[in-house]
Design a protein around this motif. Structure first.
Motif, PDB file in Angstrom:
ATOM      1  N   GLU A   1       1.243  17.168   2.218  1.00  0.00           N
ATOM      2  CA  GLU A   1       1.223  17.786   0.907  1.00  0.00           C
ATOM      3  C   GLU A   1       2.010  16.910  -0.061  1.00  0.00           C
ATOM      4  O   GLU A   1       2.978  16.263   0.319  1.00  0.00           O
ATOM      5  CB  GLU A   1       1.845  19.185   0.952  1.00  0.00           C
ATOM      6  N   TYR A   2       1.575  16.906  -1.314  1.00  0.00           N
ATOM      7  CA  TYR A   2       2.262  16.156  -2.357  1.00  0.00           C
ATOM      8  C   TYR A   2       1.805  16.695  -3.703  1.00  0.00           C
ATOM      9  O   TYR A   2       0.845  17.478  -3.785  1.00  0.00           O
ATOM     10  CB  TYR A   2       1.948  14.654  -2.260  1.00  0.00           C
ATOM     11  N   HIS A   3       2.494  16.294  -4.751  1.00  0.00           N
ATOM     12  CA  HIS A   3       2.018  16.580  -6.099  1.00  0.00           C
ATOM     13  C   HIS A   3       1.956  15.281  -6.895  1.00  0.00           C
ATOM     14  O   HIS A   3       2.621  14.298  -6.562  1.00  0.00           O
ATOM     15  CB  HIS A   3       2.881  17.636  -6.804  1.00  0.00           C
ATOM     16  N   ASP A   4       1.120  15.302  -7.923  1.00  0.00           N
ATOM     17  CA  ASP A   4       1.014  14.138  -8.795  1.00  0.00           C
ATOM     18  C   ASP A   4       2.027  14.260  -9.929  1.00  0.00           C
ATOM     19  O   ASP A   4       2.796  15.231  -9.997  1.00  0.00           O
ATOM     20  CB  ASP A   4      -0.420  13.949  -9.296  1.00  0.00           C
ATOM     21  N   ASP A   5       2.019  13.297 -10.845  1.00  0.00           N
ATOM     22  CA  ASP A   5       3.011  13.300 -11.921  1.00  0.00           C
ATOM     23  C   ASP A   5       2.757  14.376 -12.972  1.00  0.00           C
ATOM     24  O   ASP A   5       3.570  14.569 -13.867  1.00  0.00           O
ATOM     25  CB  ASP A   5       3.130  11.916 -12.562  1.00  0.00           C
ATOM     26  N   SER A   6       1.643  15.106 -12.856  1.00  0.00           N
ATOM     27  CA  SER A   6       1.368  16.250 -13.735  1.00  0.00           C
ATOM     28  C   SER A   6       1.723  17.575 -13.072  1.00  0.00           C
ATOM     29  O   SER A   6       1.491  18.632 -13.658  1.00  0.00           O
ATOM     30  CB  SER A   6      -0.114  16.261 -14.137  1.00  0.00           C
ATOM     31  N   GLY A   7       2.237  17.520 -11.837  1.00  0.00           N
ATOM     32  CA  GLY A   7       2.628  18.742 -11.138  1.00  0.00           C
ATOM     33  C   GLY A   7       1.513  19.415 -10.364  1.00  0.00           C
ATOM     34  O   GLY A   7       1.694  20.518  -9.848  1.00  0.00           O
TER      35      GLY A   7
ATOM     36  N   PHE B   1       0.837  -1.200   0.000  1.00  0.00           N
ATOM     37  CA  PHE B   1       0.000   0.000   0.000  1.00  0.00           C
ATOM     38  C   PHE B   1       0.873   1.251   0.000  1.00  0.00           C
ATOM     39  O   PHE B   1       0.658   2.172  -0.794  1.00  0.00           O
ATOM     40  CB  PHE B   1      -0.926  -0.015   1.235  1.00  0.00           C
ATOM     41  N   LEU B   2       1.863   1.304   0.898  1.00  0.00           N
ATOM     42  CA  LEU B   2       2.721   2.495   0.996  1.00  0.00           C
ATOM     43  C   LEU B   2       3.560   2.693  -0.262  1.00  0.00           C
ATOM     44  O   LEU B   2       3.795   3.835  -0.679  1.00  0.00           O
ATOM     45  CB  LEU B   2       3.601   2.397   2.237  1.00  0.00           C
ATOM     46  N   THR B   3       3.997   1.613  -0.881  1.00  0.00           N
ATOM     47  CA  THR B   3       4.746   1.720  -2.139  1.00  0.00           C
ATOM     48  C   THR B   3       3.883   2.385  -3.202  1.00  0.00           C
ATOM     49  O   THR B   3       4.318   3.328  -3.884  1.00  0.00           O
ATOM     50  CB  THR B   3       5.218   0.329  -2.600  1.00  0.00           C
ATOM     51  N   ARG B   4       2.644   1.924  -3.353  1.00  0.00           N
ATOM     52  CA  ARG B   4       1.721   2.537  -4.328  1.00  0.00           C
ATOM     53  C   ARG B   4       1.484   4.005  -3.992  1.00  0.00           C
ATOM     54  O   ARG B   4       1.511   4.867  -4.874  1.00  0.00           O
ATOM     55  CB  ARG B   4       0.383   1.795  -4.343  1.00  0.00           C
TER      56      ARG B   4
ATOM     57  N   LYS C   1       2.763   7.471  -6.245  1.00  0.00           N
ATOM     58  CA  LYS C   1       1.759   8.382  -6.799  1.00  0.00           C
ATOM     59  C   LYS C   1       1.858   9.776  -6.156  1.00  0.00           C
ATOM     60  O   LYS C   1       1.701  10.790  -6.839  1.00  0.00           O
ATOM     61  CB  LYS C   1       0.367   7.800  -6.544  1.00  0.00           C
ATOM     62  N   GLU C   2       2.101   9.815  -4.861  1.00  0.00           N
ATOM     63  CA  GLU C   2       2.130  11.082  -4.111  1.00  0.00           C
ATOM     64  C   GLU C   2       3.583  11.541  -4.007  1.00  0.00           C
ATOM     65  O   GLU C   2       4.303  11.180  -3.077  1.00  0.00           O
ATOM     66  CB  GLU C   2       1.483  10.891  -2.743  1.00  0.00           C
ATOM     67  N   LEU C   3       4.002  12.361  -4.960  1.00  0.00           N
ATOM     68  CA  LEU C   3       5.403  12.764  -5.095  1.00  0.00           C
ATOM     69  C   LEU C   3       5.738  13.942  -4.184  1.00  0.00           C
ATOM     70  O   LEU C   3       4.884  14.788  -3.908  1.00  0.00           O
ATOM     71  CB  LEU C   3       5.683  13.111  -6.556  1.00  0.00           C
TER      72      LEU C   3
END
Length: 158
Positions: free
Chosen positions: A95-101, A63-66, A70-72
């Motif tokens: 806070e995090y960003h996705d692969d689209s920023g 779960f944490l790997t996924r 995803k949560e960069l």
């Protein structure tokens, strides 16, 4: 009951040891090492995390790997809400960003129950998230452990 070495602080918790346990959990999650984080849980730990219900260390690590794939640039702050005996309640934000920023801030509450060796046997999380502008981010430390002098949730008005 586990045959593993204790992971202090151990229950029953005082305010000081509950705060320490919360900070250790925060530090672990900010390290983003799924296998290492999973070791803080009992081998048969049960979770509720949004619509997922991982059980045991293997599923927790998966779960944490996924999650962290995803949560960069994930950064998390946890804060003690309440404690008694072998239970701790926390509130948190990350806070995090996705692969689209696109940036997000997630807010949540967790209820934790520990065994006598200080391993978390149950974790129940409730989480809400909202998109934020990058300019609205509040968590600006380098990836990894939050510096001791960085404000907590209450100090940030969260």
């Amino acid at each position: 009951m586990t045959a593993e070495a204790p992971r202090p602080p151990l229950p029953p918790f005082s305010e000081a040891t509950a705060r320490e346990k919360v900070r250790l959990a925060e530090d672990g999650w900010n390290g983003r090492n799924p296998e290492k984080v999973a070791l803080a849980y009992t081998p048969d730990s049960k979770w509720r995390n949004r619509a997922e219900f991982p059980q045991g260390r293997k599923e927790i690590a998966e779960f944490l790997t996924r999650k962290w794939n995803k949560e960069l640039d994930y950064r998390l702050i946890k804060e003690l809400w309440a404690y008694t005996g072998n239970r701790i309640a926390v509130r948190y934000a990350y806070e995090y960003h996705d692969d689209s920023g696109n940036w997000f801030r997630a807010y949540g509450n967790e209820n934790w129950e520990f065994d006598e060796n200080g391993l978390m046997a149950n974790r129940h999380a409730s989480i809400n998230e909202a998109p934020i502008a990058e300019a609205d981010r509040k968590f600006h430390w380098p990836l990894g452990r939050r510096p001791d002098d960085h404000p907590g949730l209450s100090d940030l008005g969260l």
